[in-house]
Design a protein around this motif. Sequence first.
Motif, PDB file in Angstrom:
ATOM      1  N   GLY A   1       3.220  -5.783   6.454  1.00 39.93           N
ATOM      2  CA  GLY A   1       3.622  -6.441   5.268  1.00 39.93           C
ATOM      3  C   GLY A   1       2.192  -6.898   4.632  1.00 39.93           C
ATOM      4  O   GLY A   1       1.216  -6.912   5.189  1.00 39.93           O
ATOM      5  N   PRO A   2       2.457  -7.468   3.318  1.00 39.66           N
ATOM      6  CA  PRO A   2       1.414  -8.016   2.487  1.00 39.66           C
ATOM      7  C   PRO A   2       0.080  -8.867   3.325  1.00 39.66           C
ATOM      8  O   PRO A   2       0.466  -9.839   4.017  1.00 39.66           O
ATOM      9  CB  PRO A   2       1.814  -8.948   1.399  1.00 39.66           C
ATOM     10  N   ILE A   3      -0.979  -8.421   3.103  1.00 37.25           N
ATOM     11  CA  ILE A   3      -2.327  -8.948   3.690  1.00 37.25           C
ATOM     12  C   ILE A   3      -2.939  -9.499   2.615  1.00 37.25           C
ATOM     13  O   ILE A   3      -3.493  -8.871   1.949  1.00 37.25           O
ATOM     14  CB  ILE A   3      -3.009  -7.928   4.674  1.00 37.25           C
ATOM     15  N   LYS A   4      -3.437 -10.741   2.772  1.00 36.58           N
ATOM     16  CA  LYS A   4      -4.122 -11.604   1.782  1.00 36.58           C
ATOM     17  C   LYS A   4      -5.545 -11.095   1.528  1.00 36.58           C
ATOM     18  O   LYS A   4      -5.964 -11.055   0.600  1.00 36.58           O
ATOM     19  CB  LYS A   4      -3.960 -13.031   2.139  1.00 36.58           C
ATOM     20  N   GLY A   5      -6.118 -10.792   2.960  1.00 33.06           N
ATOM     21  CA  GLY A   5      -7.408 -10.217   2.793  1.00 33.06           C
ATOM     22  C   GLY A   5      -7.565  -8.992   3.264  1.00 33.06           C
ATOM     23  O   GLY A   5      -6.886  -8.127   2.667  1.00 33.06           O
ATOM     24  N   SER A   6      -8.302  -8.668   4.332  1.00 35.69           N
ATOM     25  CA  SER A   6      -8.505  -7.139   4.752  1.00 35.69           C
ATOM     26  C   SER A   6      -7.828  -6.737   5.991  1.00 35.69           C
ATOM     27  O   SER A   6      -7.253  -7.539   6.811  1.00 35.69           O
ATOM     28  CB  SER A   6      -9.950  -6.918   5.018  1.00 35.69           C
ATOM     29  N   VAL A   7      -7.598  -5.463   6.023  1.00 29.80           N
ATOM     30  CA  VAL A   7      -6.934  -4.822   7.088  1.00 29.80           C
ATOM     31  C   VAL A   7      -8.072  -3.878   7.484  1.00 29.80           C
ATOM     32  O   VAL A   7      -8.683  -3.225   6.716  1.00 29.80           O
ATOM     33  CB  VAL A   7      -5.560  -4.177   6.973  1.00 29.80           C
ATOM     34  N   PHE A   8      -8.377  -3.805   8.938  1.00 30.11           N
ATOM     35  CA  PHE A   8      -9.489  -3.022   9.414  1.00 30.11           C
ATOM     36  C   PHE A   8      -9.004  -2.211  10.636  1.00 30.11           C
ATOM     37  O   PHE A   8      -8.883  -2.840  11.491  1.00 30.11           O
ATOM     38  CB  PHE A   8     -10.738  -3.974   9.756  1.00 30.11           C
ATOM     39  N   PHE A   9      -9.064  -1.016  10.519  1.00 33.81           N
ATOM     40  CA  PHE A   9      -8.782  -0.011  11.611  1.00 33.81           C
ATOM     41  C   PHE A   9      -9.839   0.513  12.290  1.00 33.81           C
ATOM     42  O   PHE A   9     -10.772   1.048  11.444  1.00 33.81           O
ATOM     43  CB  PHE A   9      -7.823   1.158  11.068  1.00 33.81           C
ATOM     44  N   ARG A  10     -10.147   0.589  13.488  1.00 31.01           N
ATOM     45  CA  ARG A  10     -11.335   0.743  14.251  1.00 31.01           C
ATOM     46  C   ARG A  10     -10.961   1.741  15.439  1.00 31.01           C
ATOM     47  O   ARG A  10      -9.971   1.139  16.221  1.00 31.01           O
ATOM     48  CB  ARG A  10     -12.028  -0.415  14.472  1.00 31.01           C
TER      49      ARG A  10
ATOM     50  N   PHE B   1       7.075  -7.865   9.600  1.00 26.66           N
ATOM     51  CA  PHE B   1       7.670  -8.097   8.354  1.00 26.66           C
ATOM     52  C   PHE B   1       7.414  -9.397   7.656  1.00 26.66           C
ATOM     53  O   PHE B   1       8.289 -10.224   7.518  1.00 26.66           O
ATOM     54  CB  PHE B   1       9.002  -7.813   8.520  1.00 26.66           C
ATOM     55  N   ASP B   2       6.077  -9.626   7.363  1.00 24.55           N
ATOM     56  CA  ASP B   2       5.512 -11.071   6.902  1.00 24.55           C
ATOM     57  C   ASP B   2       4.102 -10.966   6.319  1.00 24.55           C
ATOM     58  O   ASP B   2       3.477  -9.814   6.341  1.00 24.55           O
ATOM     59  CB  ASP B   2       5.586 -12.057   8.087  1.00 24.55           C
ATOM     60  N   HIS B   3       3.793 -11.926   5.589  1.00 25.51           N
ATOM     61  CA  HIS B   3       2.521 -11.789   5.002  1.00 25.51           C
ATOM     62  C   HIS B   3       1.617 -12.435   6.099  1.00 25.51           C
ATOM     63  O   HIS B   3       1.970 -13.228   6.864  1.00 25.51           O
ATOM     64  CB  HIS B   3       2.257 -12.557   3.802  1.00 25.51           C
ATOM     65  N   SER B   4       0.410 -12.081   6.017  1.00 24.35           N
ATOM     66  CA  SER B   4      -0.780 -12.430   6.841  1.00 24.35           C
ATOM     67  C   SER B   4      -1.951 -12.463   6.301  1.00 24.35           C
ATOM     68  O   SER B   4      -2.393 -12.146   4.991  1.00 24.35           O
ATOM     69  CB  SER B   4      -1.078 -11.544   8.183  1.00 24.35           C
ATOM     70  N   ALA B   5      -3.027 -13.178   6.913  1.00 26.35           N
ATOM     71  CA  ALA B   5      -4.338 -13.440   6.285  1.00 26.35           C
ATOM     72  C   ALA B   5      -5.237 -12.304   6.392  1.00 26.35           C
ATOM     73  O   ALA B   5      -5.684 -11.853   5.497  1.00 26.35           O
ATOM     74  CB  ALA B   5      -5.099 -14.626   6.963  1.00 26.35           C
ATOM     75  N   THR B   6      -5.502 -11.823   7.572  1.00 26.53           N
ATOM     76  CA  THR B   6      -6.103 -10.570   7.879  1.00 26.53           C
ATOM     77  C   THR B   6      -5.479 -10.124   9.177  1.00 26.53           C
ATOM     78  O   THR B   6      -4.821 -10.567  10.008  1.00 26.53           O
ATOM     79  CB  THR B   6      -7.746 -10.823   8.197  1.00 26.53           C
TER      80      THR B   6
END
Length: 317
Positions: free
Chosen positions: A61-70, A42-47
């Motif tokens: 919560g909001p991600i400034k860069g990328s989210v990557f699911f592998r 429940f917070d913002h993060s970088a990636t």
Amino acid sequence: QIDPKDYTFSGLKDEIVGRLPGKVAGQQFVIQDCENCKIYIFDHSATITIDDCVNCQIFLGPIKGSVFFRDCKDCKCVVACQQFRTRDCRKLEVFLCCATQPVIESSTGMKFGCFQYYYPELALQFKDAGLSIFNNTWSNIHDFTPVSGENNWGLLPEAAVVQDYVPLPSSEELKAVRISTDATKSIIPITRGQRQKNSDESCLAVFFAGDYTTANARKLIDEMTSKGFQLVQTKEVVMKAEDAHRVFQQSASEFIPLLEEGPVVALEFNGDGAVEQCRSTINEVFSGTKVFVSESKASASQDVDNFYNFADMQMGM
């Protein structure tokens, strides 16, 4: 000194875990090797990277860069980010807000819906992550590895309810977050995206930068959707004078001085009578505010095309 352990969930099974607002504060986060867990950031993060997770329910919560699911499978997620990528995933169901075109690779059984979520801190977290609530290309998926004759992705049912996929947290600590998954309260306006339009009539409305731009845009969305019109897409983007000539044509000169104040917010509504209803609502509700609205059904589809073609080039889609 930052301890990476505070920003990692690893090797968990059958657990409910999360981070409260203010606890991640723009750091990067790692989620890996979790099974049958409910995970809430429940917070913002970088990636954020999510690796080898199975049968998990995840809110990010909001991600400034990328989210990557592998290498994840059978996960249900609610995600807001600048960039969304998956690789070698099976059966992910994602309520997504993504500022750029989402990308899947070597992934199958992917389903997407429009992000819908609210808690009091979320609006500020979007700002801190540099994301606009109006830039959401959730349904415009790019599949890097298409298979001839097969579809690796689709859209969630239109009536899909977030809580049926990612339930509210039941742990005492996380219950403190005041969440609503009611679509009408969502911080992100709910858009139809790439779904089939109900009508061949659309209308473009453009608000110019000012103290009340977001509130005004939301108010018009409420007014129009309560009358049965559908919000197809939204966009917040900086325009220059030459863009205004292309999009607003004859009325460009009236709007060009307003462009220096900051980005514009554009809304596309769809439904029979959308232009007339949008124009009369603007006159009644926003009489003192300068808004560009399509003049007629005939010109409206061209307005929509002109604006979104320009905006997509601008966003580098």
